[in-house]
Design a protein around this motif. Structure first.
Motif, short mmCIF file in Angstrom:
data_model
loop_
_atom_site.label_atom_id
_atom_site.label_comp_id
_atom_site.label_asym_id
_atom_site.label_seq_id
_atom_site.Cartn_x
_atom_site.Cartn_y
_atom_site.Cartn_z
N HIS A 1 -7.49 3.24 -0.97
CA HIS A 1 -6.27 2.25 -0.96
C HIS A 1 -5.14 2.21 -1.95
O HIS A 1 -4.49 0.64 -2.06
CB HIS A 1 -6.20 1.12 0.44
N PHE A 2 -5.16 2.24 -2.96
CA PHE A 2 -4.56 2.53 -4.44
C PHE A 2 -4.58 1.40 -4.87
O PHE A 2 -3.70 0.82 -4.93
CB PHE A 2 -3.02 3.22 -3.70
N LEU A 30 0.62 -1.60 0.27
CA LEU A 30 0.08 0.34 0.20
C LEU A 30 0.74 1.01 0.22
O LEU A 30 0.73 2.27 -0.83
CB LEU A 30 -1.20 -0.25 0.63
N HIS A 31 1.80 1.07 1.33
CA HIS A 31 2.55 2.94 1.09
C HIS A 31 3.64 2.86 -0.12
O HIS A 31 3.75 4.29 -0.80
CB HIS A 31 3.05 2.94 2.61
N MET A 90 -2.14 -0.13 -9.84
CA MET A 90 -3.43 -0.36 -8.60
C MET A 90 -4.68 -1.15 -9.23
O MET A 90 -5.30 -1.41 -8.35
CB MET A 90 -4.29 1.52 -8.61
N TYR A 146 -9.10 6.54 -6.85
CA TYR A 146 -8.01 4.86 -5.93
C TYR A 146 -7.35 5.32 -5.17
O TYR A 146 -7.28 4.39 -4.17
CB TYR A 146 -7.55 4.29 -6.90
N ARG A 147 -7.50 6.59 -4.83
CA ARG A 147 -6.95 7.05 -3.49
C ARG A 147 -7.73 6.33 -2.34
O ARG A 147 -7.10 6.58 -1.30
CB ARG A 147 -6.73 8.20 -3.54
N GLU A 157 1.33 4.11 -2.82
CA GLU A 157 0.69 5.59 -2.56
C GLU A 157 1.67 6.00 -3.20
O GLU A 157 2.44 6.90 -3.94
CB GLU A 157 0.65 5.18 -1.02
N HIS A 158 3.22 6.18 -2.94
CA HIS A 158 4.68 6.73 -2.99
C HIS A 158 4.81 6.84 -4.43
O HIS A 158 5.70 7.68 -5.01
CB HIS A 158 5.77 6.60 -2.36
N LEU A 176 2.48 9.11 -6.19
CA LEU A 176 2.25 10.73 -5.34
C LEU A 176 3.59 11.56 -5.69
O LEU A 176 3.29 12.83 -5.82
CB LEU A 176 1.76 10.84 -4.41
#
Lengths: 243, 243
Positions: free
Chosen positions: A121-122, A60-61, A239, A117-118, A64-65, A68
């Motif tokens: 949870h992506f 997940l993280h 995603m 999708y944000r 996300e990174h 973004l």
């Protein structure tokens, strides 16, 4: 003074534990996770992980990174540079028959669902068809800026650009057209039928005499089947997967 | 004491300039280079950068670290996990006709040329056919360990494994066979002719009644043409491209 240097030294050893005093790289848990999730993402992009359903929760993280933190844009730019050079080569050699076509996918190619999708949870959350429909009905997907630039270059250079989407025409057709128009996608050709699958649509175009120079999509399923086009380009999307 | 804390604070600000006092990620030159070279590598793996000749010189250290720092192995393992699951699925469903085939490439699929390319700036130097021949004549390419494991699993499960290589049979055939044997690749089927291209070889196998379940190679050109097989897998190789 000596004590301070000792503290500084310890600090550096703490900050760079992997580069000092060890030839074999030691990896922390977070580095191992990064390494694993990068392998997963690259395997998705190279079509080695096929038909997956959700992003692994441990990533997940990382995703996300990725989405973004600038790497996603960098990846898109790299591909757009390749496409741009290719367009320049074609323009030099192709005759202007009016039958030079390009195929672009819509979702997460022309316009972005990242904001949606944000909230999912992506992609770690499972696919939510109703949720996505509600989002798409808002007609508020922003353009993917680098793809819009490529689209404009194609139209300027006289290509017929066909946008093919898997979105349901009856419920989402009008909204999607407004959305695309508001975001600057003006001058494309309308696919005649949303009932036909993308592969069948391309075949129809080729039967009508079009030459498909390029085919761009964020899903490997966009780039499979008949009449793929002379060159295909896979845009990044870690995603979700449309089988 | 206060002076020391100021030094420590400055040190931390120097070490983590991007995470303190800024919401928008600021990237140093080295981070931008990493970002760019990662985009390049992923674009190569996804076949978006096609027919390239050398690794961009700015990416030398990135590729060196990729190949030697653990990410390459992690990427291979991710793909081997996918293949392994796929093999398990086939074994459950396929009948044991003796005509179940897999295709593996040789160079940088079964056996590794990393030691050679280390001396060629990890692919930043242009292709050197004589240099490569001299290296290959030594017959000292080590097995890619994860691929050897997959190979053994395929043979154990009764698949006919065909190794296809673009190496010249007359000058390198014997040495390559010894090299593969010494590294543990025992029990594969020999391709009848090195004159045929890989695509034609696969077609011949299909005409003979083989079902090609999988096709594994480090080059997109291994995975193009006729009779690709039910599933293809692209192993990582950011050091050279065989068009």
């Amino acid at each position: 003074m000596r004590a301070m240097w000792e503290v500084l030294l310890m600090l550096f050893l703490g900050v760079f534990p992997n580069t000092i005093g060890s030839t074999k790289p030691y990896k922390s848990n977070s580095e191992l996770n990064h390494c694993h999730c990068l392998s997963w993402r690259v395997a998705v992009e190279a079509n080695n992980v096929k038909g997956w359903r959700t992003v692994p929760t441990q990533c997940l993280h990382y995703i996300e990174h990725y989405m973004l933190g600038g790497q996603y844009e960098s990846d898109l730019e790299m591909i757009m540079d390749q496409i741009s050079n290719y367009i320049d080569d074609i323009v030099l050699t192709a005759n202007s028959s009016g039958m030079n076509a390009w195929i672009l996918d819509v979702d997460d190619t022309c316009i972005s669902n990242l904001l949606y999708y944000r909230g999912k949870h992506f992609g770690c959350n499972p696919y939510d068809p109703m949720g996505f429909k509600t989002w798409a009905m808002r007609g508020a997907c922003p353009a993917v800026p680098t793809v819009l630039k490529m689209f404009e270059k194609l139209v300027e250079n006289g290509f017929k650009v066909f946008l093919l989407t898997g979105r349901d025409e009856e419920t989402l057709g009008q909204t999607t057209m407004y959305n695309l128009h508001n975001e600057g996608f003006i001058g494309y050709e309308r696919g005649q039928s949303a009932v036909l699958f993308k592969s069948a649509m391309r075949k129809q175009l080729v039967e009508q005499g079009y030459r498909i120079w390029g085919n761009v999509g964020d899903q490997w399923s966009d780039l499979a089947g008949d009449c793929l086009g002379e060159k295909t380009f896979k845009l990044p999307n870690p995603m979700y997967c449309v089988p």
